[in-house]
Write an enzyme that holds these catalytic residues in place. Structure first.
Site, PDB file in Angstrom:
ATOM      1  N   ASP A 186     -17.169  -0.684   0.212  1.00 59.13           N
ATOM      2  CA  ASP A 186     -15.714   0.197   0.547  1.00 59.13           C
ATOM      3  C   ASP A 186     -15.248   0.526  -1.079  1.00 59.13           C
ATOM      4  O   ASP A 186     -15.976  -0.444  -1.873  1.00 59.13           O
ATOM      5  CB  ASP A 186     -14.594   0.045   1.195  1.00 59.13           C
ATOM      6  CG  ASP A 186     -14.297  -1.400   0.829  1.00 59.13           C
ATOM      7  OD1 ASP A 186     -15.086  -2.318   0.168  1.00 59.13           O
ATOM      8  OD2 ASP A 186     -13.237  -1.478   1.491  1.00 59.13           O
ATOM      9  N   ASP A 228     -15.234  -4.923  -1.037  1.00 59.20           N
ATOM     10  CA  ASP A 228     -14.692  -6.540   0.115  1.00 59.20           C
ATOM     11  C   ASP A 228     -15.282  -6.278   1.684  1.00 59.20           C
ATOM     12  O   ASP A 228     -16.001  -6.961   1.976  1.00 59.20           O
ATOM     13  CB  ASP A 228     -13.731  -6.479   0.136  1.00 59.20           C
ATOM     14  CG  ASP A 228     -12.500  -6.007   1.164  1.00 59.20           C
ATOM     15  OD1 ASP A 228     -13.141  -4.984   0.777  1.00 59.20           O
ATOM     16  OD2 ASP A 228     -11.093  -6.015   1.121  1.00 59.20           O
ATOM     17  N   ARG A 229     -15.928  -5.222   1.796  1.00 61.17           N
ATOM     18  CA  ARG A 229     -16.224  -4.612   2.799  1.00 61.17           C
ATOM     19  C   ARG A 229     -18.192  -4.092   3.213  1.00 61.17           C
ATOM     20  O   ARG A 229     -18.428  -3.515   1.549  1.00 61.17           O
ATOM     21  CB  ARG A 229     -15.899  -3.865   4.043  1.00 61.17           C
ATOM     22  CG  ARG A 229     -14.780  -4.631   4.679  1.00 61.17           C
ATOM     23  CD  ARG A 229     -13.292  -3.255   5.304  1.00 61.17           C
ATOM     24  NE  ARG A 229     -12.994  -2.352   4.981  1.00 61.17           N
ATOM     25  CZ  ARG A 229     -13.926  -0.925   5.149  1.00 61.17           C
ATOM     26  NH1 ARG A 229     -13.435  -0.807   6.158  1.00 61.17           N
ATOM     27  NH2 ARG A 229     -13.603   0.636   4.875  1.00 61.17           N
ATOM     28  N   ARG A 239       0.989  -1.023  -0.255  1.00 58.70           N
ATOM     29  CA  ARG A 239      -0.072  -0.037  -0.308  1.00 58.70           C
ATOM     30  C   ARG A 239       1.195   1.701  -0.065  1.00 58.70           C
ATOM     31  O   ARG A 239       1.589   1.205   0.783  1.00 58.70           O
ATOM     32  CB  ARG A 239      -0.965  -0.057   1.242  1.00 58.70           C
ATOM     33  CG  ARG A 239      -1.796   1.021   1.142  1.00 58.70           C
ATOM     34  CD  ARG A 239      -3.245   0.447   0.771  1.00 58.70           C
ATOM     35  NE  ARG A 239      -3.826  -1.041   0.853  1.00 58.70           N
ATOM     36  CZ  ARG A 239      -4.988  -1.684   1.681  1.00 58.70           C
ATOM     37  NH1 ARG A 239      -5.569   0.097   2.018  1.00 58.70           N
ATOM     38  NH2 ARG A 239      -5.507  -2.343   2.194  1.00 58.70           N
ATOM     39  N   HIS A 257     -15.705  -7.204   7.657  1.00 56.08           N
ATOM     40  CA  HIS A 257     -14.976  -7.889   7.037  1.00 56.08           C
ATOM     41  C   HIS A 257     -15.744  -9.600   7.368  1.00 56.08           C
ATOM     42  O   HIS A 257     -15.440  -9.326   8.103  1.00 56.08           O
ATOM     43  CB  HIS A 257     -13.554  -8.835   6.815  1.00 56.08           C
ATOM     44  CG  HIS A 257     -13.122  -7.291   6.318  1.00 56.08           C
ATOM     45  ND1 HIS A 257     -12.318  -7.144   5.550  1.00 56.08           N
ATOM     46  CD2 HIS A 257     -12.126  -6.397   6.979  1.00 56.08           C
ATOM     47  CE1 HIS A 257     -11.172  -5.946   4.384  1.00 56.08           C
ATOM     48  NE2 HIS A 257     -11.474  -5.712   5.602  1.00 56.08           N
ATOM     49  N   LYS A 293      -3.320  -6.336  -3.137  1.00 55.93           N
ATOM     50  CA  LYS A 293      -3.078  -7.833  -2.641  1.00 55.93           C
ATOM     51  C   LYS A 293      -2.831  -8.685  -3.153  1.00 55.93           C
ATOM     52  O   LYS A 293      -3.746  -9.222  -4.002  1.00 55.93           O
ATOM     53  CB  LYS A 293      -4.838  -7.954  -2.220  1.00 55.93           C
ATOM     54  CG  LYS A 293      -5.635  -6.439  -0.856  1.00 55.93           C
ATOM     55  CD  LYS A 293      -7.028  -6.508  -0.882  1.00 55.93           C
ATOM     56  CE  LYS A 293      -6.702  -5.402  -0.028  1.00 55.93           C
ATOM     57  NZ  LYS A 293      -8.857  -4.806   0.491  1.00 55.93           N
ATOM     58  N   SER A 334      -8.139  -0.238  -1.771  1.00 60.72           N
ATOM     59  CA  SER A 334      -9.257  -0.417  -0.591  1.00 60.72           C
ATOM     60  C   SER A 334      -9.719   1.005  -0.151  1.00 60.72           C
ATOM     61  O   SER A 334      -9.869   1.906  -1.298  1.00 60.72           O
ATOM     62  CB  SER A 334      -9.141  -1.627   0.943  1.00 60.72           C
ATOM     63  OG  SER A 334     -10.235  -1.505   1.042  1.00 60.72           O
ATOM     64  N   HIS A 335      -9.850   1.564   0.667  1.00 59.24           N
ATOM     65  CA  HIS A 335     -10.635   3.173   1.244  1.00 59.24           C
ATOM     66  C   HIS A 335      -9.486   4.261   1.049  1.00 59.24           C
ATOM     67  O   HIS A 335      -9.866   4.895   1.271  1.00 59.24           O
ATOM     68  CB  HIS A 335     -11.063   2.396   1.749  1.00 59.24           C
ATOM     69  CG  HIS A 335     -10.200   2.219   3.354  1.00 59.24           C
ATOM     70  ND1 HIS A 335      -9.758   1.102   3.622  1.00 59.24           N
ATOM     71  CD2 HIS A 335      -9.662   3.095   4.012  1.00 59.24           C
ATOM     72  CE1 HIS A 335      -8.984   1.334   4.707  1.00 59.24           C
ATOM     73  NE2 HIS A 335      -8.640   2.190   4.924  1.00 59.24           N
ATOM     74  N   ASP A 338     -12.800  -1.359  -2.992  1.00 61.28           N
ATOM     75  CA  ASP A 338     -12.475  -2.199  -3.257  1.00 61.28           C
ATOM     76  C   ASP A 338     -13.569  -3.405  -3.177  1.00 61.28           C
ATOM     77  O   ASP A 338     -13.783  -4.872  -3.569  1.00 61.28           O
ATOM     78  CB  ASP A 338     -11.364  -3.087  -2.917  1.00 61.28           C
ATOM     79  CG  ASP A 338     -11.244  -3.377  -1.829  1.00 61.28           C
ATOM     80  OD1 ASP A 338     -11.780  -2.892  -0.933  1.00 61.28           O
ATOM     81  OD2 ASP A 338     -10.493  -4.336  -1.248  1.00 61.28           O
TER      82      ASP A 338
END
Length: 465
Positions: free
Chosen positions: A255, A259-260, A13, A342, A117, A107-108, A257
């Protein structure tokens, strides 16, 4: 080259191009192939060295992904390019195809960031202790000396997995027979705007009894409306307002990507991720009685209580997806949930997927006449502070100060992840250090708002000196 500031505990990141650029992505791609295939080189397609990659909507994603692919091919691997996708679509690809994978997303994080990832075949997480440190060191060496080419170079194949992903998820939760629901979805200009129409809408599969009201479905990595981080209350305001305006049954926020997934009820009130964890756990236990449910140590104490009441076995773990995924596989847990929204499923290769959690919520609501507020009330037993960050230079010293301050009232404590203190008044607190910033993170829960607030305020006074 030292990449320790870029390669974190769970992923890569950083700011593009200051910290992460295409030359670094190329080196990481080469190192990734070395590590996941045990040092083989030059095996090409004949040797079975194949990986799958995808990227989110950030403008820098395609270039970084292609550079990563170039590095992988230099070491003899062939690359399956899935193109645009959410992180859980990449996990699906890894499991569905049985290949190691790399997802390009931050992500966020704000627009100037990007990241990677990575996972082994079947979405097995790669963390600092399970290969990420080796990838970091090899990539750093390649940046210093150059990437040696294998005896055979791999090739590239483009695939579209969106329909297969949607079909797989629909096969896990049947929404066709639920009562009609109106659902506002805030994609935050992230990948939910790509996956929600496919899974919950009718763009690739037959329509469901869902009236989807879209908010910010346009893919835009500059996030023009608000940051795609629904953990921050300010980023939920538009969703909450819209749910009330249109009289929706609930709202969902993804979010960047996707995933949440965060949930708000018909009144626009946020539903605690701990309550969602308990709700989904009960549903999974109905299908697999007696199974293990994973919860991290800062989810509500209501979660293990409810799991036990429904015949399941709760197992507590530290915070972080690589730890949770590893422990889920070790104990064959059917489901796992985190305070950060998650949610992990055995049926999804033990990986996290916000979409599948959202589908469980929709099914729980649509299978009976009650409101979401009424359903989740039984899962919300305690008052929680939420996570509170404090900037602290001497993190170990402040944690020791918390230990001392609460010692006269401590009934038990542990150091599974930071310091968790159970107090004689029924409240508990956890304080733990950030891996990347000079922060201490505090979470407090109590039997009442008053008890929780008193414990929270006392702990913050100690932490902040």
């Amino acid at each position: 080259m030292d990449l320790s500031a870029l390669v974190k505990a769970y992923d890569v990141r950083g700011v593009v191009p200051d910290q992460l650029d295409e030359s670094i992505a190329r080196a990481i791609g080469a190192a990734f192939v070395d590590v996941v295939f045990g040092g083989q080189t030059g095996a090409g397609t004949a040797g079975g060295m194949r990986i799958v990659i995808a990227h989110d909507m950030r403008e820098t994603g395609p270039g970084l992904a292609r550079a990563f692919a170039e590095g992988a091919m230099m070491r003899g691997a062939s690359v399956v390019e899935a193109g645009l996708g959410s992180t859980d679509l990449l996990y699906f690809a890894s499991g569905h195809l049985g290949l190691p994978g790399a997802m390009f997303t931050a992500s966020h994080n704000p627009a100037q960031y990007n990241g990677i990832k990575m996972c082994r075949a079947n979405a097995v997480a790669i963390g600092v202790d399970t290969g990420l440190r080796d990838i970091r060191e090899r990539a750093g060496a390649y940046l210093d000396t150059g990437i040696p080419a294998g005896s055979a170079s791999g090739d590239v194949e483009q695939v579209d997995l969106l329909t297969a992903y949607a079909e797989y998820l629909r096969g896990l939760v049947d929404l066709a027979g639920i009562r009609p629901l109106k659902v506002v979805v805030d994609a935050g200009n992230g990948m939910g705007g790509y996956t929600v129409p496919a899974v919950l809408g009718d763009t690739v599969l037959p329509a469901l009894p869902l009236d989807i009201v879209p908010l910010y479905f346009e893919l835009d990595g500059t996030f023009p409306n608000h940051e795609a981080n629904p953990l921050e209350p300010a980023n939920l305001v538009d969703l909450q307002r819209r749910v009330v305006e249109v009289g929706a049954d609930l709202g969902l926020a993804f979010d960047g990507d996707a995933d949440r997934c965060f949930v708000v009820d018909a009144d626009g009130a946020p539903v605690s991720p701990s309550a969602i964890t308990a709700l989904v756990a009960v549903r999974e236990l109905a299908k697999a009685p007696g199974s293990v449910i994973i919860h991290n140590l800062i989810t509500s104490h209501a979660v293990p209580e409810i799991v036990a009441e429904h015949g399941g076995r709760p197992v507590r773990t530290r915070v972080g997806h690589s730890f949770i995924k590893a422990q889920m596989a070790e104990v064959d847990a059917v489901f796992g949930g985190e305070h950060s929204a998650h949610y992990y499923f055995r049926d999804f290769w033990f990986a996290d997927t916000g979409m599948l959690a959202a589908m469980h919520v929709l099914a729980a609501l649509g299978e009976q006449p009650r409101t979401l507020t009424e359903i989740t009330a039984e899962f919300a037993r305690y008052a929680a502070s939420g996570e509170i960050n404090s900037t602290v230079r001497d993190q170990p010293g402040r944690i020791d100060a918390v230990r001392s301050a609460f010692a006269p009232r401590t009934s038990s404590l542990d150091e599974l992840d930071g310091l968790t203190v159970e107090l004689s008044d029924g409240s508990w607190l956890n304080v733990r250090a950030s891996n990347t910033e000079p922060l201490l993170r505090l979470n407090v829960e109590g039997p009442t708002d008053e008890v929780m607030a008193a414990t929270r305020d006392e702990a913050l006074a100690v932490i902040r000196g």
